[in-house]
Design an enzyme around this catalytic site. Sequence first.
Site, mmCIF file in Angstrom:
data_model
loop_
_atom_site.group_PDB
_atom_site.id
_atom_site.type_symbol
_atom_site.label_atom_id
_atom_site.label_comp_id
_atom_site.label_asym_id
_atom_site.label_seq_id
_atom_site.Cartn_x
_atom_site.Cartn_y
_atom_site.Cartn_z
ATOM 1 N N LYS A 191 150.932 41.117 -37.449
ATOM 2 C CA LYS A 191 149.611 40.509 -37.249
ATOM 3 C C LYS A 191 148.514 41.571 -37.402
ATOM 4 O O LYS A 191 147.559 41.395 -38.130
ATOM 5 C CB LYS A 191 149.559 39.862 -35.867
ATOM 6 N N GLU A 197 155.863 51.017 -35.382
ATOM 7 C CA GLU A 197 157.237 50.805 -35.866
ATOM 8 C C GLU A 197 157.216 50.160 -37.248
ATOM 9 O O GLU A 197 157.920 50.588 -38.173
ATOM 10 C CB GLU A 197 158.013 49.877 -34.922
ATOM 11 N N GLY A 250 150.895 36.702 -31.357
ATOM 12 C CA GLY A 250 152.125 37.189 -31.999
ATOM 13 C C GLY A 250 153.352 36.385 -31.610
ATOM 14 O O GLY A 250 154.118 35.922 -32.465
ATOM 15 N N ARG A 251 153.557 36.164 -30.314
ATOM 16 C CA ARG A 251 154.776 35.475 -29.881
ATOM 17 C C ARG A 251 154.674 33.958 -30.051
ATOM 18 O O ARG A 251 155.598 33.231 -29.704
ATOM 19 C CB ARG A 251 155.107 35.853 -28.432
ATOM 20 N N GLU A 336 156.110 38.405 -21.757
ATOM 21 C CA GLU A 336 154.820 38.927 -22.231
ATOM 22 C C GLU A 336 153.693 37.983 -21.798
ATOM 23 O O GLU A 336 152.564 38.397 -21.605
ATOM 24 C CB GLU A 336 154.814 39.092 -23.764
ATOM 25 N N HIS A 367 182.169 34.885 -19.030
ATOM 26 C CA HIS A 367 183.085 36.020 -18.884
ATOM 27 C C HIS A 367 182.315 37.315 -18.731
ATOM 28 O O HIS A 367 182.869 38.398 -18.932
ATOM 29 C CB HIS A 367 184.019 36.072 -20.102
ATOM 30 N N LYS A 495 152.116 52.619 -25.503
ATOM 31 C CA LYS A 495 151.887 52.942 -26.921
ATOM 32 C C LYS A 495 150.965 54.148 -27.040
ATOM 33 O O LYS A 495 151.192 55.044 -27.852
ATOM 34 C CB LYS A 495 151.209 51.759 -27.637
#
Length: 525
Positions: A191, A197, A250-251, A336, A367, A495
């Site tokens: 965005k 990254e 973003g999410r 978030e 399990h 950041k």
Amino acid sequence: MKESVGVSGPVASPAPLAECPEWRAFLQAAKAADRGAQVLRVVEAAGLHLDLSAQAWSEDLRQAGEALLAARGFDDARRTLLEGGIANVTEHRAAWHTALRAEPSPVPEVGVERDRVRAFVRRVDGDGRYKSVLHIGIGGSDWGPKLVVSALGYAGARREVRFVANIDGHAMEAGVLGLDPHATLVVVSSKSFSTIETMRNAERAIEWLRDGGVAEPMAQVAAVTSNVAAAQKLGVPAEQIFRFWDWAGGRYSVWSSIGLPIALALGAEALDGLLEGAAAMDAHFARAPLSGNAPVQLALAGLANRSAFGYATYNIAPYDARLGNLVPYLQQLEMESLGKSVDVGGATVTVPTGPVVWGMPGTDGQHTFFQWLHQGPEGAPVDFIICREADHPYPEHHRLLVANCLAQREALLRGKSVAELVPEQRTKAANDDEARWLACHKAHHGGRPSNLIVLPRLAPQALGALLALYEHKVFVQGAVWGIDVYDQWGVEYGKVLATGIAAELGGGPAGEHDVSTAYWVGRWK
Ligand code: F6P
């Protein structure tokens, strides 16, 4: 440390929840309600069935929930959200993800961009050159497409899509392993087009194309972003830049051009189906009466679990091996959005907000951590998610999967007491003392809440509806807590510090650190 500030900012705080009579009445009603699933409560929404029977319930609780929503201004907040008003107050913008899936969209540019994405996918399909896609993006620019492609493309896709998110070079190394640079389209999704990254990984991917002998690497790069200028600066051809807008968080962005890899992997019809399912859930959320409104009821059950019963975590158990990526997707969506300590006015929220979200597909989870869910002292509410019909050719497997899902849910709810167990243990034990001792070890708490969400089958529509169900559930909880669910300031500080430390590791001047950080920065240098 977070201090409470006396605030006189641009947005007023709602009344402190702990002092709100409707909140107290809601918690009281939840504590007094039946928790033994004596009433069948199944809500149908956009083709999904949500069974809330294993949550606290009573007529008083229903009324208290509705009074609470009214007291917290839910109707106005929902209208603001759905009409594209300022729902994200700290960034002063809308959170209009519903406009991304409405057909037609109230924002004409959305339709234009949708058409551009589809035309591009047709061109790529027609050309036949690209056998694989290397997708670079992180967080909301990764989890959505990754979830949908892995869930719906579980049995193969038109072309392989590799997702590289992490800055860890191993992710990039594995991402390109065995790919032919001449037959790979690189899609950079971000965005902001400034996430460290993604930018570094994009540079590596372009280098990889060039080192692989591709004469015009940028011709093989597409970008999805709201920062078109930055994508152009990187050299991405204008006709391969697909935009979305700052009002799409973003999410909450899988519904935008961020869905490009979905269409590249599964065809534009998959993307269309996803949007259709989400839009159907939006219509339900906007119009269904509160008592039969799936996101609202899911949210109220979560609020009672968090505050009346003190559950600090929330388990997601998709009984579908294709939905492994649903867990991190929902972790980002929930944590978030709801991991906040101050309300919209900047005042400290006086009750706990979003729980820790965790999980794993069943039956693997059984399990791994179900022991803790059944017998640990705290427990956690669980969302069991399953498809009525499977898409594989092994009916026996689906029967067993369904049986396990229903059985785990029943065991969590019903429990098993020592008194019930003692007679059973008598046949196995040497004497009464041993029988009682064994019974103590085998007892299950019971009374543990859960939801069951049944999808007809894992089609794009159902998946879209499921994701929109959780988005709206998060919104309702945010409205009650009075927080901004659409910002994420908590990710910024780390950041900034990382940028400084990276500069130091690269030979820059030493920064101010605690002793341990200073020690390790020194060691790495
Ligand atoms: O994790 C923080 C965050 O800002 C998320 O909200 C977002 O989804 C992600 O980073 C990626 O951001 P971008 O799409 O701008 O690269």
